[in-house]
Design a protein around this motif. Sequence first.
Motif, short mmCIF file in Angstrom:
data_model
loop_
_atom_site.label_atom_id
_atom_site.label_comp_id
_atom_site.label_asym_id
_atom_site.label_seq_id
_atom_site.Cartn_x
_atom_site.Cartn_y
_atom_site.Cartn_z
N ASP A 367 0.61 -1.30 -0.55
CA ASP A 367 -0.06 0.18 0.12
C ASP A 367 0.63 0.92 -0.32
N LEU A 368 1.94 1.63 0.86
CA LEU A 368 3.02 2.23 0.61
C LEU A 368 3.52 2.61 -0.15
N ILE A 369 3.70 1.59 -0.99
CA ILE A 369 4.40 1.94 -2.32
C ILE A 369 3.74 2.20 -3.41
N LEU A 370 2.71 1.86 -3.28
CA LEU A 370 1.26 1.68 -4.50
C LEU A 370 0.30 3.10 -4.34
N LYS A 371 -0.04 3.22 -3.83
CA LYS A 371 -1.25 4.48 -2.62
C LYS A 371 -1.32 5.35 -3.78
#
Length: 624
Positions: A367-371
């Motif tokens: 989530d942190l990489i793609l959000k």
Amino acid sequence: METVEMNSVSLKRPRSEDDVANADEIKRQKILEKSKTENDSGQSVETVTEQPDKSLLEDTKNEMIPNEENEEQEDEELEDSDEDGDPESFADMMKHGLTESDVGITKFVSSHKGFSGILKERYSDFVVHEIGKDGRVSHLDDFSVPVDDEDPSEETFTVLSDEDKQRLEELQLLKNKEASVAIEVIEDTKEKRTVIHQAVKSLFPGLETKTEDRDGKKYIIAYHAAGKKALANPRKHSWPKSRGNYCHFVLYKENKDTMDAINVLSKFLRITAQRLAHLNKCLMNFKLGNFSYKNHPLKLGELQGNHFTVVLRNITGTDDQIEQAMHSLREIGFINYYGMQRFGTTAVPTYQIGRAILQNNWNEVMDLILKPRPGAEKGYLVKCREEWAKTKDPATALKKLPVKRCVEGQLLRGLLKYGMKNIISAFGIIPRNNRLMYIHSYQSYVWNNMVSKRIEEYGLRAVPGDLILKGATAVHIEEGDIDNYTIHDVVMPLPGFDVIYPKHKIGEAYKEMLVADNLDINNMRHKIRDYSLSGAYRKIIIRPQNVNWEVVSYDDPRIPLFPTDLDKLEGKPLPVLPTDGKFRALKMEFSLPPSTYATMAIREVLKMDTSIKNQTQLNTTWLR
């Protein structure tokens, strides 16, 4: 970061048949690069090379995810495009970035009053020279090439057309079905035929040549003497026995990342000094020089540090303030914080991803990489994140991302390959160094915060319970030994399973910080070995060497305030500066050991936030 750098680099002669398994390896075995330390760099010269933060690579292979045909070319074409980006100004977008206090950088050691100045307004305001293991500073000051009896003439590099070179390279690498390549001799003389023979054999080791008559015309026929074996064992005469096995040189680059420079060079190299020198005529923002042949390569860690020449423009400090600041830097030093580039420039700091990895929270990592995130990003990245938030479908999100070599693209391809229920394997597609960057960022985040607490609690003196190094072993300072040590001896640990912690309040503070992050300081081993942290020790105060400074006046913010190595080589006149200009600048020089950050030394002088967020606001105000 706009900078100029000088790095040392070494390139190896062709490998023997025993060393090389196949043609693809030969093609990739182009460069050794001596890495940069984690210093913020600007102008880099010496070349036996890698970088970036950063290392010497011998016969380096690009660590790339398998990709579609022509994808690399597409990526290069698209990386600079911003498509339909947000209309906000860069300064507005950077308001979402990190500040120093966000990553634990809060304390100073000097007592002078701070003042403002603009850092890196021009790339030539921040120049870095590597310091070799012999203590000498690397400079680009010589373009000459060592003379070899068997070196090809300059005409060798121009006698073949681009089309001929492409056909010969395909033949050399066995990429075409033809058994030979025929080159017509347009102006048929013995001398012209000799030059063509030399050009083919020098530029394409492994190929043999012969002359043939065809329909009354002369042709030079290039062919493989021994098929694929010729690739693994190029002609012996292409590298004279009297010559050292490695070509050492200095790499000068302007406003380019070291690995970017290496990737560019690797596309053109053959490996002789003469071939390298020829690149000076066709490459932008790079220069190669100070060539020599040695029997040894440069290896990772073979440098004492970096020497910096930095200009801070539009300073507001009085002469007394500047003198106090620079004397303090020379005599006391600065807190050895990890600099802002360690933590990324967007609204999602790298240490947050590292923390999620250590917590084994892989959904959070994904989530942190793609959000979606606010701040300065390429337009296609914004669209990719929006698609991911809407669909959680890696295939459709990937279609929005033309540049697939970025971390986001690599993770999406991993999810496409392994599925949403196997995020660990999907994340593993990202190159190992990139993955480890996240957890090292978390270690740095903890270290910064703990050092700030240490300075706040005990000041600039060694106290019982502090740690010092005896050789490579950390030991606690005992009450009876306190007079034998100063703050410059004290080290602090980066958290891990193989370090000890201070025996005073800060030792407990480490534990409390990790507990708050749902981590156990006594169990830093991860079930995935790569993510197990052994820890390390780092001095809390660094005192720079070779500190010098001067204040100069200027009227035009666009002109350089001191000459680079290239300026000197090209005989450019020194800038003429007014004695009473509209603006003042502080020119400072200093040397730092490996793994220290020049921006943290500059921060101590200015006593101001050196984050991109803050500096962008300063530059924007200054340019209005």
